[in-house]
Design an enzyme around this catalytic site. Structure first.
Site, PDB file in Angstrom:
ATOM      1  CG  ASP A 121      -2.031   1.025   1.119  1.00  0.00           C
ATOM      2  OD1 ASP A 121      -2.333   1.457  -0.007  1.00  0.00           O
ATOM      3  OD2 ASP A 121      -2.599   1.382   2.159  1.00  0.00           O
ATOM      4  CG  HIS A 128      -4.107  10.851   2.564  1.00  0.00           C
ATOM      5  ND1 HIS A 128      -5.122  10.841   3.495  1.00  0.00           N
ATOM      6  CD2 HIS A 128      -3.268   9.833   2.924  1.00  0.00           C
ATOM      7  CE1 HIS A 128      -4.920   9.874   4.370  1.00  0.00           C
ATOM      8  NE2 HIS A 128      -3.799   9.247   4.051  1.00  0.00           N
ATOM      9  CD  GLU A 194      -5.887   4.972   4.541  1.00  0.00           C
ATOM     10  OE1 GLU A 194      -5.313   5.726   5.341  1.00  0.00           O
ATOM     11  OE2 GLU A 194      -5.269   4.123   3.850  1.00  0.00           O
ATOM     12  CD  GLU A 196      -5.581   2.956  -0.157  1.00  0.00           C
ATOM     13  OE1 GLU A 196      -4.766   2.332  -0.874  1.00  0.00           O
ATOM     14  OE2 GLU A 196      -5.467   3.055   1.082  1.00  0.00           O
ATOM     15  CG  ASP A 228      -5.643   0.332   3.804  1.00  0.00           C
ATOM     16  OD1 ASP A 228      -5.716  -0.810   4.295  1.00  0.00           O
ATOM     17  OD2 ASP A 228      -4.737   1.131   4.077  1.00  0.00           O
ATOM     18  NE  ARG A 232      -7.138   6.574   9.473  1.00  0.00           N
ATOM     19  CZ  ARG A 232      -6.416   6.530   8.369  1.00  0.00           C
ATOM     20  NH1 ARG A 232      -5.145   6.148   8.434  1.00  0.00           N
ATOM     21  NH2 ARG A 232      -6.945   6.845   7.199  1.00  0.00           N
ATOM     22  CD  GLN A 235      -2.455   4.148  10.695  1.00  0.00           C
ATOM     23  OE1 GLN A 235      -3.672   4.174  10.532  1.00  0.00           O
ATOM     24  NE2 GLN A 235      -1.610   4.620   9.803  1.00  0.00           N
ATOM     25  CE  LYS A 248      -3.315   2.301   7.249  1.00  0.00           C
ATOM     26  NZ  LYS A 248      -4.165   3.089   6.344  1.00  0.00           N
ATOM     27  CB  THR A 252      -7.271  -4.543   2.336  1.00  0.00           C
ATOM     28  OG1 THR A 252      -6.352  -4.086   3.321  1.00  0.00           O
ATOM     29  CG2 THR A 252      -7.222  -3.622   1.125  1.00  0.00           C
ATOM     30  CD  GLU A 356      -7.311  12.981   4.113  1.00  0.00           C
ATOM     31  OE1 GLU A 356      -6.854  13.857   3.362  1.00  0.00           O
ATOM     32  OE2 GLU A 356      -7.597  11.822   3.725  1.00  0.00           O
TER      33      GLU A 356
END
Length: 410
Positions: A121, A128, A194, A196, A228, A232, A235, A248, A252, A356
């Site tokens: 990844d 971002h 996420e 992607e 993904d 958080r 993480q 993570k 996925t 975000e």
């Protein structure tokens, strides 16, 4: 000029013959093993019996339970197969033999399209990366010194790459707020997505071999939508000094449909610009086309669009990612997957993660009449993708969906 298909309802749709994504399916009323098909309109073309009737040598490829054997055939073979399928679906004289093997979408179950080998990844969106840097390091430069010199990435867990529609169990792990005296264990309270794109390796390489930017088409079979999922808070506690791990690796999601590169010939656009100039092995000068892709993304939460990230805003190209991934001689295998990292644009409504959108969990964002800062149990996320087609319309890449289930405690 794209030929007109005879398939009912397919002409002019987002799944016309200018698309023809690959997938693996079973009929819902059958005990047959999964096998390969292509989507045309609201149907799946069951390729194995059609190929057998034409006495084609690829029949056994279409009888496989994954796309891997087909992907390994290489660019030339897959281009020829694409032309054969296009002829089947556009030449009127083929209709009588082919139409009985069109299966309505509501009569099939889609499966994981590939057996994923390695999964990498990347972190290729400047917007971002800048947003995340600003949120977590407000008194420092948002981008770390290496970011504009190489596509930053990490090696993920391929065994937890799952097909669209798979339910996502809220992960457990260690978390520690800055004010806490010690870490605690429990369900993630900052579950995120996420948005992607994923890229699949077709033709493999040998150990020690490098893939040049200009050779991207020779090794990339096609593109999938990708979510993904990210815990958080887990993480944030674990990632220093070695990067993402348990925050993570729990899931996925990828689309069950794989869009071939040929379907995106009209979608290539220039990158926004790279400064400083990348090192020679990452240069796009020898490539015969631009490095960016004009793919529009929609993030849908519980039926409401909450963001529209533009993939055209990405800083690093997929060809540069593959070149960097192999520059040290690391080999790639058929079915290997690499992802773009979160797609985010320059304004709030184009941010591709809830981290975000909520600006570090401080600003709730609207979801219809509700609001969120992070995912709650029962929430469903759907990622949708469209791109310009070679016939002048648009194609819809495979969407990615997943619903959050409560953590399994005890």
């Amino acid at each position: 000029m794209t030929a007109t298909t005879w398939v009912p309802g397919a002409a002019g749709s987002t799944h016309d013959v200018d698309h023809l994504p690959w997938g693996v399916f079973t009929r819902t009323d059958s005990d047959d093993a999964p096998r390969v098909g292509v989507r045309i309109g609201d149907f799946v073309l069951d390729l194995a019996p059609v190929a057998a009737a034409d006495v084609r040598p690829e029949t056994q490829l279409f009888e496989a339970a994954t796309l891997n054997p087909l992907m390994a055939q290489g660019r030339a073979v897959n281009a020829e197969l694409r032309q054969w399928i296009t002829d089947l679906l556009t030449v009127p004289s083929e209709r009588g033999d082919v139409e009985p093997h069109l299966v309505p979408l509501d009569e099939v179950t889609m499966h994981m399209p590939v057996e994923v080998g390695d999964y990498v990844d990347f972190y290729a969106s400047e917007h971002h990366a800048s947003n995340v840097g600003t949120i977590f390091r407000p008194d420092q430069e948002p981008l770390l010194p290496n970011w504009k010199h190489l596509p930053v990435g990490y090696h993920g867990r391929s065994g937890t790459v799952v097909p669209s529609g798979t339910e996502i169990v809220r992960p457990l792990g260690q978390r520690k707020n800055p004010s806490d005296p010690a870490p605690v264990f429990g369900p993630s309270g900052r579950l995120d997505i996420e948005a992607e794109l994923g890229f699949l390796v077709g033709t493999p390489t040998s150990l020690g071999e490098r893939v040049a930017v200009a050779d991207f088409d020779d090794h990339c079979f096609g593109i999938v939508g990708l979510n993904d999922w990210s815990a958080r808070d887990i993480q944030g506690w674990e990632y220093v000094p070695l990067g993402p791990f348990l925050g993570k690796s729990f899931a996925t999601s990828i689309s069950t449909w794989v869009t071939p590169l040929a379907a995106l010939d009209a979608a290539w656009v220039d990158l926004p610009g790279q400064d400083p100039e990348p090192l020679p092995y990452l240069s796009l000068e020898d490539s015969d086309r631009p490095g960016g892709l004009d793919i529009a993304v929609e993030v849908v939460l519980n039926g409401h669009v909450v963001s529209r990230p533009p993939y055209s805003s990405m800083y690093w190209s997929p060809a540069q990612m593959l070149a960097h991934m192999t520059v040290n001689g690391a080999s790639v295998r058929t079915g290997d997957l690499w992802a773009s990292g979160t797609v985010s644009g320059p304004v709030r409504e184009e941010r591709g993660s809830f981290l975000e959108l909520s600006w570090g969990w401080r600003e709730a964002f609207p979801v219809g009449d509700d609001e969120r800062i992070a995912l709650e149990d029962g929430d469903e996320v759907v990622l949708r993708y469209t791109a310009p087609s070679v016939s002048g319309g648009r194609i819809a890449l495979g969407e990615v969906s997943g619903r959050v289930l409560p953590a399994r405690i005890g």
